[in-house]
Design a protein around this motif. Sequence first.
Motif, mmCIF file in Angstrom:
data_model
loop_
_atom_site.group_PDB
_atom_site.id
_atom_site.type_symbol
_atom_site.label_atom_id
_atom_site.label_comp_id
_atom_site.label_asym_id
_atom_site.label_seq_id
_atom_site.Cartn_x
_atom_site.Cartn_y
_atom_site.Cartn_z
ATOM 1 N N GLY A 192 0.824 -1.201 0.000
ATOM 2 C CA GLY A 192 0.000 0.000 0.000
ATOM 3 C C GLY A 192 0.859 1.253 0.000
ATOM 4 N N CYS A 193 0.251 2.364 -0.375
ATOM 5 C CA CYS A 193 1.020 3.603 -0.562
ATOM 6 C C CYS A 193 1.483 4.214 0.770
ATOM 7 C CB CYS A 193 0.195 4.617 -1.356
ATOM 8 S SG CYS A 193 -1.332 5.130 -0.541
ATOM 9 N N TYR A 194 1.004 3.680 1.909
ATOM 10 C CA TYR A 194 1.454 4.200 3.201
ATOM 11 C C TYR A 194 2.579 3.383 3.822
ATOM 12 C CZ TYR A 194 -1.953 7.965 3.688
ATOM 13 O OH TYR A 194 -2.651 9.142 3.537
ATOM 14 N N GLU A 195 2.983 2.296 3.174
ATOM 15 C CA GLU A 195 4.114 1.506 3.680
ATOM 16 C C GLU A 195 5.426 2.222 3.355
ATOM 17 O OE1 GLU A 195 4.052 -1.025 5.564
ATOM 18 O OE2 GLU A 195 2.076 -1.953 5.312
ATOM 19 N N VAL A 216 -12.454 13.873 -6.604
ATOM 20 C CA VAL A 216 -12.887 15.160 -6.058
ATOM 21 C C VAL A 216 -12.750 15.168 -4.528
ATOM 22 C CG1 VAL A 216 -14.774 16.870 -6.054
ATOM 23 C CG2 VAL A 216 -14.509 15.359 -7.997
ATOM 24 N N TYR A 217 -12.199 14.067 -3.994
ATOM 25 C CA TYR A 217 -12.012 13.969 -2.543
ATOM 26 C C TYR A 217 -10.996 15.047 -2.128
ATOM 27 C CZ TYR A 217 -11.514 11.507 1.961
ATOM 28 O OH TYR A 217 -11.515 11.158 3.293
ATOM 29 N N PRO A 218 -11.360 15.935 -1.200
ATOM 30 C CA PRO A 218 -10.527 17.104 -0.903
ATOM 31 C C PRO A 218 -9.055 16.809 -0.638
ATOM 32 C CG PRO A 218 -12.662 17.379 0.097
ATOM 33 C CD PRO A 218 -12.636 15.981 -0.481
ATOM 34 N N HIS A 219 -8.737 15.690 0.018
ATOM 35 C CA HIS A 219 -7.319 15.398 0.292
ATOM 36 C C HIS A 219 -6.529 15.145 -0.992
ATOM 37 C CE1 HIS A 219 -7.950 15.554 4.531
ATOM 38 N NE2 HIS A 219 -8.658 14.457 4.606
ATOM 39 N N HIS A 220 -7.234 14.918 -2.092
ATOM 40 C CA HIS A 220 -6.538 14.692 -3.375
ATOM 41 C C HIS A 220 -6.506 15.958 -4.227
ATOM 42 C CE1 HIS A 220 -8.406 10.411 -2.823
ATOM 43 N NE2 HIS A 220 -7.381 10.612 -2.016
ATOM 44 N N LEU A 221 -7.057 17.045 -3.698
ATOM 45 C CA LEU A 221 -7.199 18.285 -4.466
ATOM 46 C C LEU A 221 -6.170 19.325 -4.027
ATOM 47 C CD1 LEU A 221 -11.098 18.777 -4.403
ATOM 48 C CD2 LEU A 221 -9.707 17.770 -6.232
ATOM 49 N N LYS A 222 -5.619 20.040 -4.984
ATOM 50 C CA LYS A 222 -4.730 21.166 -4.691
ATOM 51 C C LYS A 222 -5.559 22.240 -3.971
ATOM 52 C CE LYS A 222 -1.774 24.377 -7.285
ATOM 53 N NZ LYS A 222 -1.438 24.732 -8.693
ATOM 54 N N ASP A 269 -5.280 5.566 13.292
ATOM 55 C CA ASP A 269 -4.462 5.975 12.152
ATOM 56 C C ASP A 269 -5.288 6.987 11.379
ATOM 57 O OD1 ASP A 269 -2.107 5.405 10.191
ATOM 58 O OD2 ASP A 269 -3.902 5.317 8.945
ATOM 59 N N TYR A 270 -4.694 8.141 11.111
ATOM 60 C CA TYR A 270 -5.477 9.224 10.503
ATOM 61 C C TYR A 270 -5.429 9.214 8.978
ATOM 62 C CZ TYR A 270 -5.909 11.010 15.252
ATOM 63 O OH TYR A 270 -6.195 11.143 16.584
ATOM 64 N N GLY A 271 -4.605 8.318 8.411
ATOM 65 C CA GLY A 271 -4.561 8.270 6.948
ATOM 66 C C GLY A 271 -4.241 9.637 6.380
ATOM 67 N N GLU A 313 -12.912 6.256 9.824
ATOM 68 C CA GLU A 313 -11.998 5.594 10.774
ATOM 69 C C GLU A 313 -11.901 4.110 10.434
ATOM 70 O OE1 GLU A 313 -12.420 6.598 14.930
ATOM 71 O OE2 GLU A 313 -11.796 4.563 15.531
ATOM 72 N N TRP A 314 -13.054 3.469 10.116
ATOM 73 C CA TRP A 314 -13.045 2.052 9.712
ATOM 74 C C TRP A 314 -12.212 1.868 8.452
ATOM 75 C CZ3 TRP A 314 -13.546 -2.973 10.207
ATOM 76 C CH2 TRP A 314 -13.850 -3.782 9.110
ATOM 77 N N MET A 315 -12.376 2.797 7.487
ATOM 78 C CA MET A 315 -11.605 2.693 6.248
ATOM 79 C C MET A 315 -10.109 2.703 6.540
ATOM 80 S SD MET A 315 -14.094 5.339 4.210
ATOM 81 C CE MET A 315 -12.878 5.905 3.023
ATOM 82 N N ARG A 316 -9.699 3.543 7.470
ATOM 83 C CA ARG A 316 -8.262 3.701 7.742
ATOM 84 C C ARG A 316 -7.714 2.653 8.701
ATOM 85 N NH1 ARG A 316 -9.169 10.127 8.920
ATOM 86 N NH2 ARG A 316 -8.996 10.900 6.764
ATOM 87 N N VAL A 317 -8.511 2.299 9.694
ATOM 88 C CA VAL A 317 -8.009 1.439 10.772
ATOM 89 C C VAL A 317 -8.402 -0.025 10.579
ATOM 90 C CG1 VAL A 317 -8.194 0.975 13.245
ATOM 91 C CG2 VAL A 317 -7.923 3.337 12.412
#
Lengths: 339, 339
Positions: free
Chosen positions: A123-126, A207-213, A267-269, A255-259
């Motif tokens: 995964g991209c967080y490893e 369009v998910y804000p964390h992926h947006l400039k 984990d805050y992802g 939270e379920w998605m991340r943890v």
Amino acid sequence: MTGGPLIDGLQYAKWSEKIFRQLREGGVDAVHVTITYHENFRETVHNIEQWNRWFETYPDLIFQGRTGSDVELARQTGRTAIFFGSQNPSCMEDDIGLVEILHTLGLRFMQLTYNNQSLLASGCYESEDTGITRMGREVIAEMNRVGLVVDMSHSGERSTLEAVEHSSRPIAITHANPASWHTALRNKSETVLRALSQSGGMLGFSVYPHHLKGGNACRLQDFCEMIARTADLMGVHQIGIGTDLCQDQPDSVVEWMRVGRWTKSIDYGEGSAAAPGFPDMPDWFSDNRHFNRISEGLKAVGMTSEEVNAVMGENWLRFFETSFGGSADQTRKVPRAAE
Amino acid sequence: MTGGPLIDGLQYAKWSEKIFRQLREGGVDAVHVTITYHENFRETVHNIEQWNRWFETYPDLIFQGRTGSDVELARQTGRTAIFFGSQNPSCMEDDIGLVEILHTLGLRFMQLTYNNQSLLASGCYESEDTGITRMGREVIAEMNRVGLVVDMSHSGERSTLEAVEHSSRPIAITHANPASWHTALRNKSETVLRALSQSGGMLGFSVYPHHLKGGNACRLQDFCEMIARTADLMGVHQIGIGTDLCQDQPDSVVEWMRVGRWTKSIDYGEGSAAAPGFPDMPDWFSDNRHFNRISEGLKAVGMTSEEVNAVMGENWLRFFETSFGGSADQTRKVPRAAE
């Protein structure tokens, strides 16, 4: 509204009659919905049972999509075709035989990883991306055989490039943006985007804000200019929309998605202790009635109607038509292709 | 060989390439195979995974049948269509949502009971038959909706009559014979056979020795005369063959069929301490190459070619064509009918 098909490459809403009606109001012909993250096989089947209840309860609004031709059926009958996907391979447990079982139940996309190392890839967080595992290569071949699309949206760079290489069929990154536009672990390098497009794969713009400039302050024009620039890089036929809309979900879900079940701590992802929940969406896209704004925005930055139609759905439709059927032994698979 | 389709209404062989080739040698176009008895849902899925491996390994011999039209496909391509069934509702656990899931995976017949009381009905070995349970009525309605056939082969008399009454679609007794010919808990009364035929249901005649007058010493002529007499009682269009062939199974399997996990002691079912295993088959039917003997035997007792064709497959084909698709909301179900 675009004159072509309107297809969203990923949503994970808290589904309700309200949202199903908004899909219709927005003219969404098909949407790839996440039905499972960390759920095991039996739990994933239970989620499908819930979808079956929705299909039975709202037959005039939605139905289960299984083939690309179901998008045309959706347009003919004024409904939205719902295509299932998983954001993690937990649903197949450690059993390659479940790949075909899940495909028979309608799964059409499966991420080889969420944010962590899986049995299949990194995964991209490893901190270390060790690429596609031994089982991962076997599972990719099986996914290719039955017509289950490899989705690397949450995977690491090396794993993603190796998936493109090992997969005999084009793969997808259903919901992400170019890292060159907005640096984020979840956004993708030009190396990945080039390899994806050269292999016939698809990128869905998120369009998910964390992926947006600029996060949810990102202007529609900025988003559409990014799409136009990415069309120059990848070609206008390898890109689509993948909003990652998580409408009406409570913060317990992110939270379920991340943890999931992988840690006993938090984990805050992509979030943070200060902002642990779902971010607010940009003011120009908060539900399925707003796709026409993206269409207009793309025209406003100079895209032709043909290019807009391609990005808003025709490209995903072509990808659906060629990706969801069995690959080997068509004489045997064709009678089952309508599944 | 009969000129019409050749369909066997039930087998539970220890499947192998040898038996798949014997299906072809015998000209068997379709067979309803038992894939699970006491297995729970996940274990049943594992059995389907094994079948998927066989379909992938022997694509020129067999494929999974899902609709009546697959019988014609089998005839056109020289293969045998394999239709899945369960001899007990353990596969759906206590979850009515699994009825549609199992149908999507290809299950086309499900017995409401094996020999014991289930959550749905009473088995023929219970001293008290309390009929269809509250959940049983709900599950029958769901089976009717999705196109999963109610099979009462191992159920008690009252439960069977109530299933005929509660089911909105014809049911089946896939493998049994008239009790008036050979008294056995598993054979059926004329009351049941009349109710079954009057409701449009189907009886499949069993060649399993415990269901035969005289056991495996039963002569082909006796068997065929019994079929002719039952045709007089039920009509020649409500009957077919359901051999209950358990070819090559070890005796440990018949013990599993009878004992499952419901007792820690031994239960001999139709057998006995003196004869606990699978009985030897009659000399005129030991594998799939011998159906032509039954066809010839039926002609020898005076049945016309048209009547023989009906019994050997045309009746099952008509039943398959009308039973395996969804009942309600065809506009929604039709696109999925090919599943």
